[in-house]
Motif scaffolding. Structure first.
Motif, PDB file in Angstrom:
ATOM      1  N   LEU B 177       0.726  -1.650  -0.006  1.00 42.63           N
ATOM      2  CA  LEU B 177       0.084   0.097   0.288  1.00 42.63           C
ATOM      3  C   LEU B 177       0.689   1.115   0.179  1.00 42.63           C
ATOM      4  O   LEU B 177       0.885   2.003  -0.621  1.00 42.63           O
ATOM      5  N   PRO B 178       1.670   1.311   1.572  1.00 44.58           N
ATOM      6  CA  PRO B 178       2.527   2.348   0.774  1.00 44.58           C
ATOM      7  C   PRO B 178       3.090   2.971  -0.256  1.00 44.58           C
ATOM      8  O   PRO B 178       3.135   4.207  -0.981  1.00 44.58           O
ATOM      9  N   PHE B 179       3.940   1.710  -1.413  1.00 42.94           N
ATOM     10  CA  PHE B 179       4.319   1.763  -2.077  1.00 42.94           C
ATOM     11  C   PHE B 179       3.402   2.313  -3.554  1.00 42.94           C
ATOM     12  O   PHE B 179       3.426   3.454  -3.898  1.00 42.94           O
ATOM     13  N   LEU B 180       2.069   2.114  -3.409  1.00 47.35           N
ATOM     14  CA  LEU B 180       0.939   2.325  -4.624  1.00 47.35           C
ATOM     15  C   LEU B 180       0.435   3.730  -4.002  1.00 47.35           C
ATOM     16  O   LEU B 180       0.283   4.353  -4.737  1.00 47.35           O
ATOM     17  N   GLU B 181       0.644   4.445  -2.712  1.00 48.97           N
ATOM     18  CA  GLU B 181       0.017   5.584  -2.661  1.00 48.97           C
ATOM     19  C   GLU B 181       0.860   6.430  -3.054  1.00 48.97           C
ATOM     20  O   GLU B 181       1.007   7.448  -3.241  1.00 48.97           O
ATOM     21  N   ASP B 182       2.815   6.028  -3.156  1.00 46.69           N
ATOM     22  CA  ASP B 182       3.154   7.202  -3.311  1.00 46.69           C
ATOM     23  C   ASP B 182       3.308   7.626  -5.137  1.00 46.69           C
ATOM     24  O   ASP B 182       3.587   8.327  -5.172  1.00 46.69           O
ATOM     25  N   LEU B 183       2.997   6.362  -5.416  1.00 48.66           N
ATOM     26  CA  LEU B 183       3.033   6.781  -6.496  1.00 48.66           C
ATOM     27  C   LEU B 183       2.150   7.531  -7.086  1.00 48.66           C
ATOM     28  O   LEU B 183       2.110   7.623  -7.966  1.00 48.66           O
ATOM     29  N   LEU B 184       0.640   6.995  -7.013  1.00 47.14           N
ATOM     30  CA  LEU B 184      -0.503   8.293  -6.669  1.00 47.14           C
ATOM     31  C   LEU B 184      -0.369   9.218  -6.729  1.00 47.14           C
ATOM     32  O   LEU B 184      -0.582  10.303  -7.126  1.00 47.14           O
ATOM     33  N   ASN B 185       0.476   9.427  -5.428  1.00 48.46           N
ATOM     34  CA  ASN B 185       0.792  11.137  -5.407  1.00 48.46           C
ATOM     35  C   ASN B 185       2.101  11.357  -5.986  1.00 48.46           C
ATOM     36  O   ASN B 185       1.276  13.042  -6.186  1.00 48.46           O
ATOM     37  N   VAL B 186       3.083  11.093  -6.727  1.00 44.40           N
ATOM     38  CA  VAL B 186       3.707  11.916  -7.849  1.00 44.40           C
ATOM     39  C   VAL B 186       2.746  11.922  -9.015  1.00 44.40           C
ATOM     40  O   VAL B 186       2.368  12.578  -9.582  1.00 44.40           O
ATOM     41  N   PHE B 187       1.558  10.784  -9.579  1.00 46.00           N
ATOM     42  CA  PHE B 187       0.376  11.106 -10.354  1.00 46.00           C
ATOM     43  C   PHE B 187       0.567  12.392 -10.649  1.00 46.00           C
ATOM     44  O   PHE B 187       0.086  13.091 -10.965  1.00 46.00           O
ATOM     45  N   CYS B 188      -0.318  12.784  -9.072  1.00 46.42           N
ATOM     46  CA  CYS B 188      -1.542  13.098  -8.938  1.00 46.42           C
ATOM     47  C   CYS B 188      -0.473  14.935  -9.407  1.00 46.42           C
ATOM     48  O   CYS B 188      -1.234  15.793  -9.861  1.00 46.42           O
ATOM     49  N   ALA B 189       1.124  15.150  -8.477  1.00 42.81           N
ATOM     50  CA  ALA B 189       1.109  16.375  -8.525  1.00 42.81           C
ATOM     51  C   ALA B 189       1.597  16.653  -9.631  1.00 42.81           C
ATOM     52  O   ALA B 189       1.480  17.955  -9.995  1.00 42.81           O
ATOM     53  N   ASN B 190       1.997  15.635 -10.899  1.00 38.40           N
ATOM     54  CA  ASN B 190       2.504  15.905 -11.753  1.00 38.40           C
ATOM     55  C   ASN B 190       1.077  15.996 -13.063  1.00 38.40           C
ATOM     56  O   ASN B 190       1.537  16.620 -13.902  1.00 38.40           O
ATOM     57  N   SER B 191      -0.013  15.800 -12.825  1.00 43.89           N
ATOM     58  CA  SER B 191      -1.230  15.687 -13.282  1.00 43.89           C
ATOM     59  C   SER B 191      -2.137  16.739 -12.754  1.00 43.89           C
ATOM     60  O   SER B 191      -2.989  17.157 -13.379  1.00 43.89           O
ATOM     61  N   GLN B 192      -1.554  17.910 -11.921  1.00 42.61           N
ATOM     62  CA  GLN B 192      -2.258  18.792 -11.184  1.00 42.61           C
ATOM     63  C   GLN B 192      -3.814  18.039 -10.837  1.00 42.61           C
ATOM     64  O   GLN B 192      -4.652  18.222 -11.349  1.00 42.61           O
TER      65      GLN B 192
END
Ligand code: GDP
Ligand code: GDP
Ligand code: MG
Ligand code: MG
Lengths: 305, 356
Positions: B177-192
């Motif tokens: 879960l923490p890794f998936l959440e990190d990936l999602l955080n990165v996605f959100c930051a980069n895609s606004q």
């Protein structure tokens, strides 16, 4: 252009529910809270710009039925474009229903002989086993009761797509230029290399017209796709409205097809479906944008759109 | 190793309904016709982790379970929200104590179910009372139970609360879960993107989401959006669509052999490859289904995006329409990056599971 639509049937058969589902974007679960309709509720619904549906939702309690058939007879039955008679599939008073129905047919024959008649065997979801058999029996019974009158019968339920199928068919009879539209949609489908193009009315998402294409036989698409699409989009529109958003446009590149659903004219939405994998949603959206003027023009030429 | 989840407790509290609505796509209204469960029924469901769900009859006791409670990672108790009485509460407490004794690490979840039956105020009040009575009773037995990981959820099959609650239950079982959440955080930051979810497609449970708080309205909209897309999928399926359409399709490159390959018979399907580097290379040429719904045309507008990530998983994100419309390339790039990350995590887990 105004068209009068009579919505008849015993009290509790589901007339007001279907009206609110089709025309007000309310979910089926909300219909249980509707109050009983007293006498006649008249509603004007703008359908496709120029076409106004004048819906007469008739209470259906015996006292009202009796007065519709006597003192109010001419008021009720004149200038009718369509009469929709709703039968609760589980009713215990079928004989009384049929008696009123026959009287209504007689009223129509007298005052609006050209009116189309649709009979809905409603609440089909309540039939647990062997729906086709139950429906077949009712259908036959209604046919006999109608004598030589020209009728169309549908099995419907507010809990599935069947209601959209019936109502699309009903409004179809009220659209004068459906054939012309279909021709233009067919041309448009060819331009887009699409397998199919479907035109919906904007607020109800009832199907107004579709392209007719030679490739249809090849694809053998699901026979319920039009009404299922209406149902799916209506449900999603409702989801959007719950978060105070408004649905605007949908594009899909799914394993089996590519599709775009977008505004066509002020009063319509169009859905373009392509099976050719080289067609992209961007191209379809561009084509729709370019076709808009043509279709708005059709409207200017006095066509209902 | 499998993750066991067990649905336990009273007759007709809605256990089978929950299982059927979530995992068998049963329309909520149809649950009315479910037959009473008379023996334990085990269901398996494959998502990022393989689940085994035991649907128990209401008469179940610790003795008749037929398996040590320690075998379960999670136990879900389903109680009707109107059951405030002594007896159901006692039974619940008894079971919780037994479960905790056998396995102090077990996740204990209480679904206070059929919540939609009550008006908002009564709902909150009953929920509070059930929660309080159970907790008080446990503390009466032993003050040690204060540490017990006990969670209460308000649920109903008639709205999205069931999906949200079960998603939260699931999260505790996902090691990555923490890794998936990190990936999602990165996605959100980069895609606004203000919010993104990784959903299990068929069950519409979300596996992970970014760090921003989950607002129920947004979660519900994403759930409904996914449901619409799932329904559209087969609707315009052509009997004769050119096989090229299918050839481009993503094969379940990283799937486990035991996963059900339901469309294995489709003609142009590429065979799953073994090597990770090989599959990664090919991933660029593969076709991954996607969709976008644009909401309110007035500027700036919001777009709901959908991208298939793996066979069972899709990324759903909310983003400003201008970003989606004018910076599509960037969004697609972010999706590819996200997908590769998820596939890598999955690969590692897969190896750990089969190797260890
Ligand atoms: N099961 C079922 N109930 C329905 C259906 N349509 C309407 N109802 C219910 O029937 C009741 C009466 O509906 P209403 O629209 O007020 O009937 P009206 O008197 O003909 O206008 C309401 O409780 C509706 O929820 C249907 O298709 N299936
Ligand atoms: N109102 C309401 N009824 C529910 C809900 N979930 C299940 N039910 C109903 O509760 C009854 C018993 O459900 P079932 O799943 O068989 O219970 P089980 O014995 O615990 O497995 C059925 O009639 C369901 O329709 C819910 O969320 N709300
Ligand atoms: Mg009414
Ligand atoms: Mg059961």
């Amino acid at each position: 252009m105004k068209k009068k639509v009579l919505l008849m049937g015993a009290s509790g058969s589901g007339k007001t529910s279907m009206r609110s589902l089709i025309f007000s974007n309310n979910p089926a679960s909300m219909t249980a809270r509707l109050g009983a309709t007293i006498d006649v509720e008249q509603n004007h619904v703008r359908f496709l710009g120029d076409l106004i549906l004048n819906l007469w939702d008739c209470g259906g309690q015996d006292a009202f039925m009796d007065s519709y058939l006597t003192t109010q007879r001419s008021t009720i039955f004149q200038h009718v474009g369509v009469m929709i008679y709703v039968f609760d599939v589980e009713t215990r008073e079928m004989n009384k229903d049929l008696e009123y129905y026959r009287d209504c047919l007689e009223g129509l024959r007298q005052y609006s002989p050209g009116a189309a008649v649709f009979l809905l065997v409603h609440k089909m979801d309540l039939v647990r086993e062997n729906k086709p058999v139950t429906f077949g029996k009712k259908h036959k019974e209604l046919q006999v009761a109608s004598g030589d009158a020209d009728i169309t019968v549908f099995g419907t339920s507010i809990y599935d797509e069947s209601l959209y199928k019936a109502w699309s068919s009903i409004v179809h009879t009220l659209i004068p230029n459906a054939a012309v539209l279909s021709k233009h949609l067919t041309t448009f489908a060819e331009v887009c290399s699409a397998s199919e193009v479907i035109l919906f009315e904007r607020t109800t998402f009832l199907v107004i017209a579709t392209s007719t294409s030679a490739t249809e036989d090849i694809h053998k698409l699901d026979g319920t796709r039009y009404e299922r699409t209406s149902e799916l989009i209506k449900a999603f529109k409702h989801s959007c409205s719950r978060v105070r958003e408004e649905f605007h446009c949908l594009e899909m590149e799914l394993p089996d097809f590519t599709a775009v659903l977008d505004e066509m004219t002020r009063n319509t939405y169009v859905m373009v479906i392509a099976h050719d994998p080289s067609i992209e949603t961007g191209a379809l959206r561009l084509n729709i944008r370019m076709a808009r003027r043509k279709f708005e023009q059709l409207q200017g030429d006095g066509h209902v759109l | 190793m499998c993750c066991f989840i067990s649905l336990i407790l009273y007759v007709r509290s809605g256990k089978t309904s929950i299982q059927q609505v979530l995992f068998e796509n049963l329309p909520p209204k149809q649950t009315f016709y479910l037959e009473t469960t008379t023996r334990i029924v085990k269901h398996t469901y494959d998502t990022v982790i393989p689940l085994e769900i035991w649907d128990c009859p209401g008469t179940i006791t610790v003795e008749t379970l037929g398996a040590p409670l320690s075998q379960f990672l999670t136990i879900i108790f389903v109680i009707d929200i109107r059951d405030l009485y002594n007896q159901p509460i006692s039974k619940l407490v008894e079971f919780i104590v037994a479960a905790y004794h056998e396995n102090p690490n077990v996740n204990i979840e209480v679904f206070v179910h059929k919540a939609e039956k009550l008006q908002e105020d009564d709902k909150i009040e009953n929920f509070r009372q059930i929660n309080e009575r159970v907790t008080d009773r446990l503390l009466d037995i032993s003050p040690d139970y204060e540490q017990m990981p006990l969670n209460f959820h308000l649920t109903s099959v008639y709205d999205h609360t069931l999906h949200e609650a079960f998603s939260r239950v699931l999260h505790k079982l996902i090691d990555s879960l923490p890794f998936l959440e990190d990936l999602l955080n990165v996605f959100c930051a980069n895609s606004q993107s203000p919010k993104a979810f990784l959903f299990d497609i068929a069950s519409r449970l979300y596996i992970a989401t970014d760090a921003s708080p989950v607002d129920s309205a947004t979660h519900n909209l994403c759930c409904d959006y996914l449901q619409m897309l799932n329904s559209f999928g087969p609707l315009y399926k052509s009997a004769s669509a050119s096989s090229s359409r299918h050839r481009k399709l993503l094969p379940p490159v990283l799937s486990v052999p035991s996963l059900s390959d339901h469309d294995q018979e489709s003609p142009g399907r590429t065979t799953p490859s073994a090597g990770a580097s090989n599959s990664k290379q090919r991933a660029k040429d593969l076709f991954y289904p996607s969709a976008a719904a644009l909401l309110h045309p007035s500027t700036p507008g919001t777009t709901l995006t959908y991208h298939l990530i793996m066979e069972h998983l899709a990324l759903l994100a909310i983003m400003p329409t201008p970003v989606f419309e004018s910076r599509r390339g960037l969004v697609e790039y972010n999706v590819v990056f996200f997908r590769e990350g998820v596939q890598e995590i999955y690969q590692v887990e897969q190896e750990a599971r089969s190797g260890g």
